[in-house]
Write a protein that holds these residues in place. Structure first.
Motif, PDB file in Angstrom:
ATOM      1  N   MET A   1      26.047  18.814  38.894  1.00  0.00           N
ATOM      2  CA  MET A   1      24.900  17.955  39.178  1.00  0.00           C
ATOM      3  C   MET A   1      23.590  18.719  39.027  1.00  0.00           C
ATOM      4  N   LEU A   2      23.563  19.974  39.447  1.00  0.00           N
ATOM      5  CA  LEU A   2      22.347  20.782  39.273  1.00  0.00           C
ATOM      6  C   LEU A   2      22.042  20.963  37.788  1.00  0.00           C
ATOM      7  N   THR A   3      23.073  21.184  36.998  1.00  0.00           N
ATOM      8  CA  THR A   3      22.882  21.297  35.545  1.00  0.00           C
ATOM      9  C   THR A   3      22.285  20.018  34.987  1.00  0.00           C
ATOM     10  N   GLU A   4      22.831  18.889  35.418  1.00  0.00           N
ATOM     11  CA  GLU A   4      22.390  17.599  34.889  1.00  0.00           C
ATOM     12  C   GLU A   4      20.957  17.262  35.307  1.00  0.00           C
ATOM     13  N   VAL A   5      20.608  17.578  36.559  1.00  0.00           N
ATOM     14  CA  VAL A   5      19.285  17.192  37.038  1.00  0.00           C
ATOM     15  C   VAL A   5      18.188  17.955  36.295  1.00  0.00           C
ATOM     16  N   TYR A   6      18.466  19.197  35.897  1.00  0.00           N
ATOM     17  CA  TYR A   6      17.486  19.951  35.116  1.00  0.00           C
ATOM     18  C   TYR A   6      17.494  19.521  33.645  1.00  0.00           C
ATOM     19  N   ALA A   7      18.638  19.040  33.154  1.00  0.00           N
ATOM     20  CA  ALA A   7      18.691  18.543  31.769  1.00  0.00           C
ATOM     21  C   ALA A   7      17.787  17.329  31.606  1.00  0.00           C
ATOM     22  N   VAL A   8      17.779  16.449  32.601  1.00  0.00           N
ATOM     23  CA  VAL A   8      16.922  15.261  32.553  1.00  0.00           C
ATOM     24  C   VAL A   8      15.452  15.658  32.538  1.00  0.00           C
ATOM     25  N   ARG A   9      15.142  16.809  33.098  1.00  0.00           N
ATOM     26  CA  ARG A   9      13.752  17.268  33.166  1.00  0.00           C
ATOM     27  C   ARG A   9      13.389  18.196  32.008  1.00  0.00           C
ATOM     28  N   PHE A  10      14.311  18.375  31.041  1.00  0.00           N
ATOM     29  CA  PHE A  10      14.066  19.223  29.864  1.00  0.00           C
ATOM     30  C   PHE A  10      13.812  20.679  30.233  1.00  0.00           C
ATOM     31  N   ASN A  11      14.305  21.097  31.385  1.00  0.00           N
ATOM     32  CA  ASN A  11      14.128  22.484  31.800  1.00  0.00           C
ATOM     33  C   ASN A  11      15.350  23.263  31.314  1.00  0.00           C
ATOM     34  N   TRP A  12      15.294  23.683  30.034  1.00  0.00           N
ATOM     35  CA  TRP A  12      16.486  24.233  29.401  1.00  0.00           C
ATOM     36  C   TRP A  12      16.891  25.592  29.974  1.00  0.00           C
ATOM     37  N   ALA A  13      15.934  26.356  30.466  1.00  0.00           N
ATOM     38  CA  ALA A  13      16.280  27.655  31.063  1.00  0.00           C
ATOM     39  C   ALA A  13      17.153  27.455  32.303  1.00  0.00           C
ATOM     40  N   GLU A  14      16.780  26.473  33.149  1.00  0.00           N
ATOM     41  CA  GLU A  14      17.574  26.205  34.349  1.00  0.00           C
ATOM     42  C   GLU A  14      18.903  25.543  33.996  1.00  0.00           C
ATOM     43  N   VAL A  15      18.905  24.690  32.978  1.00  0.00           N
ATOM     44  CA  VAL A  15      20.172  24.098  32.532  1.00  0.00           C
ATOM     45  C   VAL A  15      21.138  25.206  32.128  1.00  0.00           C
ATOM     46  N   GLU A  16      20.648  26.152  31.328  1.00  0.00           N
ATOM     47  CA  GLU A  16      21.497  27.254  30.900  1.00  0.00           C
ATOM     48  C   GLU A  16      21.955  28.082  32.104  1.00  0.00           C
ATOM     49  N   ASN A  17      21.063  28.301  33.047  1.00  0.00           N
ATOM     50  CA  ASN A  17      21.390  29.085  34.229  1.00  0.00           C
ATOM     51  C   ASN A  17      22.551  28.458  35.005  1.00  0.00           C
ATOM     52  N   TYR A  18      22.455  27.139  35.286  1.00  0.00           N
ATOM     53  CA  TYR A  18      23.494  26.493  36.076  1.00  0.00           C
ATOM     54  C   TYR A  18      24.752  26.232  35.250  1.00  0.00           C
ATOM     55  N   ALA A  19      24.608  26.050  33.948  1.00  0.00           N
ATOM     56  CA  ALA A  19      25.787  25.946  33.087  1.00  0.00           C
ATOM     57  C   ALA A  19      26.564  27.262  33.114  1.00  0.00           C
ATOM     58  N   ASP A  20      25.848  28.382  33.097  1.00  0.00           N
ATOM     59  CA  ASP A  20      26.504  29.691  33.198  1.00  0.00           C
ATOM     60  C   ASP A  20      27.210  29.840  34.543  1.00  0.00           C
ATOM     61  N   GLU A  21      26.524  29.436  35.619  1.00  0.00           N
ATOM     62  CA  GLU A  21      27.153  29.516  36.942  1.00  0.00           C
ATOM     63  C   GLU A  21      28.419  28.671  36.995  1.00  0.00           C
ATOM     64  N   LEU A  22      28.349  27.482  36.398  1.00  0.00           N
ATOM     65  CA  LEU A  22      29.495  26.580  36.415  1.00  0.00           C
ATOM     66  C   LEU A  22      30.671  27.172  35.638  1.00  0.00           C
ATOM     67  N   SER A  23      30.402  27.723  34.452  1.00  0.00           N
ATOM     68  CA  SER A  23      31.491  28.293  33.647  1.00  0.00           C
ATOM     69  C   SER A  23      32.095  29.517  34.353  1.00  0.00           C
ATOM     70  N   GLN A  24      31.247  30.335  34.954  1.00  0.00           N
ATOM     71  CA  GLN A  24      31.741  31.537  35.634  1.00  0.00           C
ATOM     72  C   GLN A  24      32.556  31.181  36.885  1.00  0.00           C
ATOM     73  N   PHE A  25      32.057  30.212  37.640  1.00  0.00           N
ATOM     74  CA  PHE A  25      32.773  29.797  38.848  1.00  0.00           C
ATOM     75  C   PHE A  25      34.117  29.167  38.486  1.00  0.00           C
ATOM     76  N   THR A  26      34.098  28.337  37.445  1.00  0.00           N
ATOM     77  CA  THR A  26      35.344  27.711  36.991  1.00  0.00           C
ATOM     78  C   THR A  26      36.347  28.763  36.538  1.00  0.00           C
ATOM     79  N   TRP A  27      35.855  29.777  35.819  1.00  0.00           N
ATOM     80  CA  TRP A  27      36.754  30.815  35.316  1.00  0.00           C
ATOM     81  C   TRP A  27      37.386  31.616  36.459  1.00  0.00           C
ATOM     82  N   LYS A  28      36.615  31.866  37.507  1.00  0.00           N
ATOM     83  CA  LYS A  28      37.176  32.564  38.671  1.00  0.00           C
ATOM     84  C   LYS A  28      38.308  31.747  39.298  1.00  0.00           C
ATOM     85  N   LEU A  29      38.085  30.440  39.400  1.00  0.00           N
ATOM     86  CA  LEU A  29      39.142  29.585  39.936  1.00  0.00           C
ATOM     87  C   LEU A  29      40.356  29.575  39.011  1.00  0.00           C
ATOM     88  N   TYR A  30      40.096  29.564  37.713  1.00  0.00           N
ATOM     89  CA  TYR A  30      41.186  29.553  36.731  1.00  0.00           C
ATOM     90  C   TYR A  30      42.018  30.831  36.833  1.00  0.00           C
TER      91      TYR A  30
END
Length: 487
Positions: free
Chosen positions: A210-239
């Motif tokens: 949701m944090l990734t999406e809310v920044y995507a709607v605002r065209f804040n690509w740096a924050e989108v990338e930041n939270y997308a990275d957090e999401l992929s890293q967190f998912t990988w730890k769970l995996y």
């Protein structure tokens, strides 16, 4: 007499007044209609003995009975609810078996005033916060979001110093409720941010998404990338922990969805910044996730979906690089996936404008869809507040419609169709106002001013009216001290 009442509990006094008022209105109604208690019993469906006990003050009124009595009297739903609040606090300690159905019913018929009255009384005892939170969860399950939000706010105020999981959950729920609201959603995101990792891990996945999406709607690509990275890293730890083997781990979507979607967003940030080769690198990360372990049928379907998105986004990047030969293949994809049409049209028209080619045949093919976008955004401006605040459902992709019409205007200017282009600028401007999207609105206003000399008198009048309404709204909400109208 004064001495007697001084000894009585204030709640009991309020209860006596409330029930007396309800009984008096019932009696007046029966007398006015010239009926009997038996006839009223048959009309309301409430047993005549029960009615007699209620009228004599010998028995309390159950909520269902009150609703049937109210209907039989021809009164609006919840007519007596402000009086019934006191009934819920007799005896003085609230009984959730009685209280919760009343709160849920208030939520159902949008009697937030009664909910607030109940909450004001409940908070005299902070041990009731758990019951309030559980009731909020039930309201949210039923889709009564506005009422649920009122309860979550109360939980937050009561738990703010405790840093409990319930506090984190309440911030998360508010973020869920307001996510599609451009103004409240961003505020809720900022409030939720410190609590994201205090949630159960399954919900942390959705919180990061949701944090990734809310920044995507605002065209804040740096924050989108930041939270997308957090999401992929967190998912990988769970995996790596093989979390799918844990019976208690129940995310909303399969784990592979969060992993692939994180890279989908990351590739999108580079595409939308014009860094197409970098985008291709990240598309490859989700193009084939068949190696992902622990997948059931739902997970395999997510892999197929992500593969489809990857194929489309490879085409999208090629077209944005100027490879117009890929357009027919892309159009075939859009015809097979109607939900992607608006995004596809934006890609095509932006690319046409950037690389100076024309796509009239494509625009003709999707003319019905374009007309529907126009109709969707036609409603009167400011007749209802923007997304979600009043319970209305703003159509999906509404934000992207305004982006499309802005680009469509530029396309028409390239063809010297100035009046036509200005028409689309006004569409975009109107939609951007409804969305409280200042960036798009300002761009639309700038484009209109650049081509104003080509505008018809009707278009100038419409533009003036839109500007006036923006000013009136800004004056009320900014100069009046109630907060900014646009973010």
């Amino acid at each position: 007499m004064i001495g007697v009442f001084a000894e009585l509990d204030k709640g009991v006094i309020r209860h006596l007044i409330s029930t007396t008022t309800i009984r008096a209105e019932m009696e007046d109604h029966i007398k006015r209609e010239g009926g009997t208690l038996q006839q009223f019993s048959e009309l309301s469906g409430v047993n005549v003995g029960t009615l007699s006990g209620i009228l004599n003050g010998n028995r309390p009124i159950a909520l269902g009975q009150l609703d049937r009595i109210t209907m039989a009297m021809g009164l609006s739903e919840g007519y007596f609810y402000d009086l019934y609040v006191d009934e819920c606090f007799i005896p003085t300690a609230p009984h959730w078996r009685r209280l919760r159905p009343f709160l849920l019913r208030c939520a159902e018929i949008d009697r937030l005033d009664c909910i607030e009255q109940v909450l004001g009384r409940l908070l005299e005892d902070l041990k009731q916060v758990g019951g309030i939170f559980e009731t909020a969860e039930l309201m949210l399950e039923q889709g009564w979001k506005e009422a649920a939000a009122v309860l979550y706010e109360v939980v937050i105020e009561s738990e703010r110093s405790n840093h409990s999981e319930r506090l984190a959950m309440s911030y998360y729920r508010l973020f869920q409720i307001y996510q599609s609201d451009r103004l409240k959603g961003f505020k809720a995101a900022l409030q939720f941010l410190p609590y994201c990792y205090r949630l159960p891990e399954a919900l942390t996945l959705d919180g990061l998404l949701m944090l990734t999406e809310v920044y995507a709607v605002r065209f804040n690509w740096a924050e989108v990338e930041n939270y997308a990275d957090e999401l992929s890293q967190f998912t990988w730890k769970l995996y790596e922990r093989k979390i799918w083997k844990d019976q208690d781990f129940k995310p909303v979507r399969p784990l592979v969805f969060y992993y692939g979607t994180a890279y989908l967003y990351k590739s999108g940030t580079y595409e939308l910044r014009g860094m197409f080769e970098e985008s291709r690198k990240w598309i490859a990360k989700y193009a084939d996730l068949s190696w992902f372990e622990g997948m059931d049928d739902a997970g395999l379907e997510e892999v197929r979906q992500l593969q489809m998105f990857a194929e489309a986004n490879y085409l999208c990047v090629d077209i944005k690089c100027g490879q117009s030969s890929k357009i027919p293949e892309y159009v075939t994809f859009l015809e097979a996936h109607p939900d992607e049409v608006v995004e596809g049209l934006i890609t095509l028209i932006e690319s046409a404008n950037r690389h100076q080619f024309f796509i009239d045949d494509v625009l003709t093919k999707f003319s019905n869809e374009i007309e529907q976008y126009r109709i969707t955004g036609k409603d009167n401006f400011f007749t209802r507040r923007a997304i979600g605040e009043d319970g209305t459902k703003v159509p999906p992709y509404f934000f992207r419609y305004s982006v499309f019409f802005q680009n469509f205007a530029l396309y028409n200017f390239r063809k010297d169709l100035y009046e036509e282009g200005l028409k689309y600028i006004l569409y975009s401007m109107n939609m951007s106002m409804k969305l409280s999207s200042k960036d798009i609105m300002v761009n639309s206003m700038a484009l209109f001013e650049m081509y104003r000399r080509y505008a018809s008198e009707t278009q100038c009048n419409e533009y003036y009216e839109l500007c006036r309404r923006v000013w009136d709204y800004e004056k009320e909400n900014v100069l009046g001290g109630f907060g900014y109208a646009y973010v």
